[in-house]
Scaffold this motif. Structure first.
Motif, PDB file in Angstrom:
ATOM      1  N   THR A 184      10.971   5.992 -13.887  1.00 40.79           N
ATOM      2  CA  THR A 184      11.375   7.367 -14.156  1.00 40.79           C
ATOM      3  C   THR A 184      10.552   8.325 -13.294  1.00 40.79           C
ATOM      4  OG1 THR A 184      11.911   6.740 -16.422  1.00 40.79           O
ATOM      5  CG2 THR A 184      11.660   9.088 -15.980  1.00 40.79           C
ATOM      6  N   PRO A 185      11.198   9.124 -12.419  1.00 40.18           N
ATOM      7  CA  PRO A 185      10.457  10.057 -11.568  1.00 40.18           C
ATOM      8  C   PRO A 185       9.723  11.099 -12.409  1.00 40.18           C
ATOM      9  CG  PRO A 185      12.745   9.867 -10.861  1.00 40.18           C
ATOM     10  CD  PRO A 185      12.641   9.159 -12.161  1.00 40.18           C
ATOM     11  N   ALA A 186       8.551  11.522 -11.922  1.00 39.87           N
ATOM     12  CA  ALA A 186       7.739  12.492 -12.651  1.00 39.87           C
ATOM     13  C   ALA A 186       8.455  13.832 -12.815  1.00 39.87           C
ATOM     14  CB  ALA A 186       6.411  12.693 -11.927  1.00 39.87           C
ATOM     15  N   ALA A 187       9.498  14.085 -11.994  1.00 41.10           N
ATOM     16  CA  ALA A 187      10.221  15.353 -12.108  1.00 41.10           C
ATOM     17  C   ALA A 187      10.871  15.506 -13.489  1.00 41.10           C
ATOM     18  CB  ALA A 187      11.280  15.450 -11.022  1.00 41.10           C
ATOM     19  N   ASN A 193       0.844  -1.196   0.000  1.00 38.60           N
ATOM     20  CA  ASN A 193       0.000   0.000   0.000  1.00 38.60           C
ATOM     21  C   ASN A 193       0.882   1.249   0.000  1.00 38.60           C
ATOM     22  OD1 ASN A 193      -1.828   2.009   0.387  1.00 38.60           O
ATOM     23  ND2 ASN A 193      -2.914   0.983   2.053  1.00 38.60           N
ATOM     24  N   LYS A 194       1.209   1.701  -1.222  1.00 46.85           N
ATOM     25  CA  LYS A 194       2.138   2.840  -1.347  1.00 46.85           C
ATOM     26  C   LYS A 194       1.546   4.141  -0.802  1.00 46.85           C
ATOM     27  CE  LYS A 194       2.468   0.866  -5.058  1.00 46.85           C
ATOM     28  NZ  LYS A 194       2.090  -0.506  -5.536  1.00 46.85           N
ATOM     29  N   GLU A 195       0.221   4.308  -1.005  1.00 49.63           N
ATOM     30  CA  GLU A 195      -0.438   5.507  -0.483  1.00 49.63           C
ATOM     31  C   GLU A 195      -0.240   5.615   1.023  1.00 49.63           C
ATOM     32  OE1 GLU A 195      -2.046   7.933  -1.888  1.00 49.63           O
ATOM     33  OE2 GLU A 195      -2.122   7.224  -3.958  1.00 49.63           O
ATOM     34  N   GLY A 246       3.371  12.446   4.179  1.00 47.99           N
ATOM     35  CA  GLY A 246       3.143  13.299   3.019  1.00 47.99           C
ATOM     36  C   GLY A 246       4.387  13.938   2.429  1.00 47.99           C
ATOM     37  N   THR A 247       5.581  13.493   2.819  1.00 47.65           N
ATOM     38  CA  THR A 247       6.796  14.099   2.274  1.00 47.65           C
ATOM     39  C   THR A 247       7.256  13.389   0.993  1.00 47.65           C
ATOM     40  OG1 THR A 247       8.156  12.737   3.705  1.00 47.65           O
ATOM     41  CG2 THR A 247       7.623  14.934   4.496  1.00 47.65           C
ATOM     42  N   ALA A 248       6.399  12.544   0.427  1.00 47.43           N
ATOM     43  CA  ALA A 248       6.744  11.880  -0.829  1.00 47.43           C
ATOM     44  C   ALA A 248       5.463  11.618  -1.593  1.00 47.43           C
ATOM     45  CB  ALA A 248       7.478  10.560  -0.547  1.00 47.43           C
ATOM     46  N   THR A 249       5.619  11.300  -2.884  1.00 44.79           N
ATOM     47  CA  THR A 249       4.458  10.894  -3.675  1.00 44.79           C
ATOM     48  C   THR A 249       4.683   9.460  -4.136  1.00 44.79           C
ATOM     49  OG1 THR A 249       5.526  11.806  -5.620  1.00 44.79           O
ATOM     50  CG2 THR A 249       3.942  13.224  -4.516  1.00 44.79           C
ATOM     51  N   VAL A 250       3.598   8.801  -4.560  1.00 43.50           N
ATOM     52  CA  VAL A 250       3.708   7.408  -4.993  1.00 43.50           C
ATOM     53  C   VAL A 250       4.420   7.350  -6.346  1.00 43.50           C
ATOM     54  CG1 VAL A 250       2.406   5.377  -5.705  1.00 43.50           C
ATOM     55  CG2 VAL A 250       1.671   6.695  -3.716  1.00 43.50           C
ATOM     56  N   ALA A 267       8.272   5.233  -3.969  1.00 44.38           N
ATOM     57  CA  ALA A 267       8.007   6.652  -3.697  1.00 44.38           C
ATOM     58  C   ALA A 267       8.983   7.562  -4.422  1.00 44.38           C
ATOM     59  CB  ALA A 267       8.085   6.923  -2.194  1.00 44.38           C
ATOM     60  N   ASN A 268       8.519   8.788  -4.688  1.00 46.20           N
ATOM     61  CA  ASN A 268       9.384   9.883  -5.140  1.00 46.20           C
ATOM     62  C   ASN A 268       9.373  10.916  -4.029  1.00 46.20           C
ATOM     63  OD1 ASN A 268       7.702   9.375  -8.159  1.00 46.20           O
ATOM     64  ND2 ASN A 268       9.844   8.843  -7.869  1.00 46.20           N
ATOM     65  N   TRP A 269      10.549  11.235  -3.551  1.00 42.73           N
ATOM     66  CA  TRP A 269      10.673  12.129  -2.396  1.00 42.73           C
ATOM     67  C   TRP A 269      10.379  13.570  -2.784  1.00 42.73           C
ATOM     68  CZ3 TRP A 269      15.994  14.000  -0.352  1.00 42.73           C
ATOM     69  CH2 TRP A 269      15.836  14.648   0.868  1.00 42.73           C
ATOM     70  N   LYS A 270       9.570  14.225  -1.951  1.00 43.17           N
ATOM     71  CA  LYS A 270       9.426  15.673  -2.071  1.00 43.17           C
ATOM     72  C   LYS A 270      10.399  16.277  -1.070  1.00 43.17           C
ATOM     73  CE  LYS A 270       4.914  15.792  -1.313  1.00 43.17           C
ATOM     74  NZ  LYS A 270       3.551  16.288  -1.044  1.00 43.17           N
ATOM     75  N   GLN A 271      11.403  16.968  -1.531  1.00 44.02           N
ATOM     76  CA  GLN A 271      12.297  17.596  -0.573  1.00 44.02           C
ATOM     77  C   GLN A 271      11.513  18.711   0.101  1.00 44.02           C
ATOM     78  OE1 GLN A 271      15.452  19.537  -2.784  1.00 44.02           O
ATOM     79  NE2 GLN A 271      14.107  19.488  -4.543  1.00 44.02           N
TER      80      GLN A 271
END
Lengths: 315, 527
Positions: free
Chosen positions: B328-331, B308-310, B319-323, B496-500
């Motif tokens: 390839t990261p969405a960035a 469960n990635k969410e 909430g400091t990351a997105t699934v 996950a992709n980290w939100k700095q």
């Protein structure tokens, strides 16, 4: 006495040499090398091999030990990989910060601990004794890093009386006053446990002495109680208290590691923790050797002090 | 009698101490304010070096990104390159020759000219082992430019790079600190200590470094791209996250980076501002595709459905990351395939896949690290993943290692040791991670990071073609195809992709975080 000191100094040499061997080989045996630590996710075998070559770590372990030892004897501690500066500069700067912190804590713990122990013993089972015993129990039980965080939350974040961390204000005059303000919390956190131990042992040492004949004699010939306690009994009890202080000095030095991390004190303990995590071999080896040598030296000083106080201990 | 004396004395000294404390408090209330025009920034560690070629850590780059410029840079908020020291460039048709035209009249902070010779010097110092200043290294990330065979400076504003083979990530690598241009005069003057007395062309110039206390940089009034908003910036190393948070709350800092997720809620007040940005970061599990349970693609997919990635990003990471959807990261906005969606959380589907594979209860060993660059909260995440996998039938045994030991275990390959391992990468180009960690030519014994031995000839082909293409559109198309294949093959468990994040006081304006993880402070001001 001179011969005794010389003898003790010479016999310390193999101890320190032994420590260098142990530190060197333990650091070489733990998994993970400096190149891996530097490259992180990019640590492929090829990149690691090249970086190890650049760092001079591709030579055999024993050869590296003797090169390092040879340089050490000429005062060259090498250059730190993780900080990119001479190891000796880093150690002396850091060690003086630790000495300030540990020294103040040790004085605090000696003065408060002995005073509390003496009062406890003089008023055995009185309310002072009970209050002190309770405080001591708390001091011994609360880990220094936790006490440190509580102190920061109370006195720095909520009350804003004292700074959170560091040794000096960045925009300050680096005055003694500035240093003192930064020392209050970490020195208190560091001294707490040792003070408790010293207080307890001072109490039992005093109780033992107070039961002896010469105390009765002193009282009988009319010496004031204050004089009996502080001049006659304490001096005799110091013989067993001083070695405890020596041991506590070691605990304070090692306890400084946690306190330095919590208060970001730029001391040698924090330096060693970070150096080990970064596999900074030269910094760890140099640092541990330096600290160990100081500890050995300090113990010699304690023994000498003891033989000065107690004429029965002869060289 | 004794008790009376002692208690009176104790009382006296206690009240004296109390008074002293109160007066200390009055004095320090004024000192807790940081000076105007100067930003005090809480960093995560003592920097190692400000020599951009010698540095490897994000912590060091946060400072050097403000002291130096590259020939190109990432456009604000993206990972696309735009001109910096070079105002334009040409790429030859075969993709092997890059000609850069520098802005005229550029100077380093030390007063010397920043010309094509300086560009040549910068790269030769890093790449040529017989260079007179090669000993000012080592330069661990020099392999970013290993395809460069020659740099020529035909005139003061022209620098020509020759590559051994076409290499598409070259421009993006030039925008990273490893490609920043250094002052040859300053390197000659300071030698190995250049990292402690750096000189570049950036919006700030180096002022002072007090070991373990702070690094100060001050405004460069002659900056080619307009002067910075702040007069000076002071970077303080505060290794312990709790202490860093306490300093921020106590008013000792204007900006703090890498806020621990659990303390973020304390800053949700009017006195502070929280900034976040998704970065080019991927947190994933390497699955051992060669032996054990995960050799079967259905078991790998089952694991992707089971977790469960969410819940991981919202509860464990607050909430400091997105699934993460795929490799390839969405960035990498230009290279990411919008049709590749994250594996949904579907335990029933996972169980069905396990049954279909004939392995309802696979036994797996899971390598977890205690920390490490970009690893977020690896122990808590590992435990949560273990529980999710157990719920669909996996029998997961966790083995935890300290970061360096962990890398020593994982990078040489998982075979014979483990079935899955945590990993995280921060990159600057969509080529880097898949090229180094997904190709069959990148298996550990061949010097790569494909520790799970994934192999798909189509993926190899797409990645090889994307690397030599000089057209961004063509590369984007190839990467998009690659993502579809890798998503389906599931050699990794994409998490996950980290939100700095960073926190500033409300008085600070203009603070933004970049997907490149470089912290540019030129336009940050303090009221």
């Amino acid at each position: 006495m001179g011969r005794y000191i010389l003898y003790r100094l010479i016999s310390a040499v193999p101890v320190v040499l032994g420590i260098t061997v142990i530190v060197f080989f333990i650091m070489s045996l733990i998994p993970g090398d400096p190149a891996t630590a530097i490259l992180g996710a990019y640590a492929s075998p090829e990149n690691v091999a090249k970086l190890n070559r650049d760092l001079g770590l591709d030579r055999p372990m024993v050869a590296r030990y003797f090169i390092w030892l040879g340089n050490l004897l000429t005062g060259d501690f090498g250059r730190s990989f993780s900080l990119n500066r001479p190891v000796l500069d880093e150690i002396t700067e850091r060690f003086s910060a630790t000495l300030v912190l540990a020294g103040v804590s040790l004085v605090l713990c000696a003065v408060i601990g002995i005073a509390a122990g003496v009062v406890s013993a003089a008023r055995q089972f009185g309310w002072q004794d009970k209050a002190i015993t309770f405080a001591v129990l708390i001091g011994i039980s609360v880990p220094s890093f936790f006490l440190g965080m509580l102190l920061i939350l109370t006195f720095a974040v909520n009350l804003r009386w004292l700074p959170v961390s560091g040794m000096y204000e960045i925009y300050g005059g680096r005055t003694l006053w500035d240093l003192a303000r930064h020392l209050v919390l970490p020195a208190t956190a560091l001294a707490a446990v040792a003070t408790g131990v010293v207080a307890r042992l001072s109490r039992s040492a005093m109780l033992e002495v107070l039961r002896q004949d010469f105390i009765r004699t002193a009282r009988a010939k009319g010496v004031a109680e204050r004089g009996v306690i502080w001049r006659h009994a304490l001096r005799a009890a110091m013989v067993s208290i001083i070695p405890v202080l020596g041991i506590q000095a070691g605990f304070v030095l090692s306890g400084a590691v946690y306190v330095e991390v919590v208060f970001q004190w730029p001391g040698v303990g924090r330096m060693l923790v970070e150096a080990i995590l970064k596999r900074d071999l030269l910094l760890v080896q140099g640092g541990v050797t330096f600290v160990a040598a100081c500890y050995v030296l300090f113990n010699i000083l304690v023994d000498v002090a003891q033989s000065l106080i107690d004429p029965r201990i002869k060289a | 009698m004794l008790s009376a004396r002692l208690s009176r004395r104790a009382l006296l000294s206690a009240s004296a101490a109390g008074l002293a404390l109160v007066s200390l408090g009055l004095r320090s209330a004024a000192l807790a304010q940081t000076p105007p025009g100067v930003l005090i920034l809480g960093q995560v560690a003592e920097p190692k070096t400000l020599d951009p070629q010698a540095a490897t850590a994000a912590n060091d780059f946060r400072i050097s990104a403000n002291l130096f410029d590259g020939l190109v840079r990432f456009r604000d908020g993206t990972l696309e390159v735009e001109p910096a020291l070079a105002e334009r460039w040409e790429i030859s048709d075969d993709g092997k020759t890059y000609t850069f035209h520098l802005r005229p009249g550029l100077t380093f902070h030390d007063g010397s000219a920043c010309d094509a010779e300086a560009v040549k010097f910068t790269f030769e110092r890093m790449l040529k082992e017989d260079h007179p200043y090669a000993k000012t290294g080592p330069f661990p990330l020099a392999f970013f430019f290993s395809s460069v065979t020659a740099i020529e400076a035909p005139d003061a504003t022209t620098a020509v790079f020759t590559l051994s083979e076409p290499y598409a990530p070259f421009l993006a690598n030039l925008a990273t600190p490893t490609g920043y241009i250094v002052s040859p005069a300053a390197v000659a003057q300071h030698g190995a200590d250049f990292g402690r007395a750096p000189s570049g062309t950036g919006p700030f110039k180096f002022a002072e470094w007090r070991a373990n206390e702070m690094v100060a940089i001050e405004k460069n009034p002659d900056y080619w791209d307009g002067p910075a908003a702040a007069e000076a910036i002071v970077f303080r190393p505060l290794t312990d996250a709790n202490t860093r948070t306490a300093e921020m709350l106590a008013g000792g800092l204007d900006i703090m980076v890498e806020v621990p997720p659990v303390t973020l809620s304390q800053f949700r007040t009017d006195a502070f501002r929280i900034v976040e940005a998704a970065g080019a970061h991927l947190w994933f599990l390497i699955l051992n595709c060669k032996d054990g349970a995960f050799a079967d693609k259905r078991v790998r997919q089952a694991a992707n459905y089971a977790v469960n990635k969410e819940a991981l990003v919202n509860d464990v990471l607050e909430g400091t990351a997105t699934v993460a959807a795929g490799p390839t990261p969405a960035a990498f906005n230009w290279a990411v395939n919008p049709d590749v969606a994250p594996y949904p959380y579907d335990p029933e589907k996972a169980k069905a896949l396990l049954a279909e594979a004939g392995q309802p209860n696979p036994k797996v060993t899971f390598f977890v690290t205690e920390g490490g660059s970009g690893m977020l909260d690896p122990v808590a995440m590992g435990t949560a993943i273990q529980a999710d996998l157990a719920a669909v039938g996996f029998d997961v045994t966790i083995q935890t290692y300290e970061w360096n030991t962990f890398l020593d275990q994982v990078n040489p390959g998982l075979s014979g040791k483990a079935d899955m391992a945590e990993m995280a990468w921060m990159t600057n180009d969509p080529d880097t991670l898949p090229y180094l960690a997904l190709r069959s030519e990148a298996w550990p014994e061949k010097g790569g990071f494909n520790s799970g031995y994934y192999a798909n000839p189509q993926v190899d082909d797409l990645l090889n073609r994307a690397r030599i293409s000089t057209s961004q559109d063509e590369r984007a198309d190839l990467y998009k195809q690659m993502q579809v294949l890798v998503h389906d093959d599931a050699p990794w468990l994409f998490v996950a992709n980290w939100k700095q994040n960073a926190v500033s006081t409300a008085a600070v304006s203009g603070l933004a975080l970049q997907p490149s993880f470089l912290l540019t402070l030129k336009d940050v001001a303090k009221a």
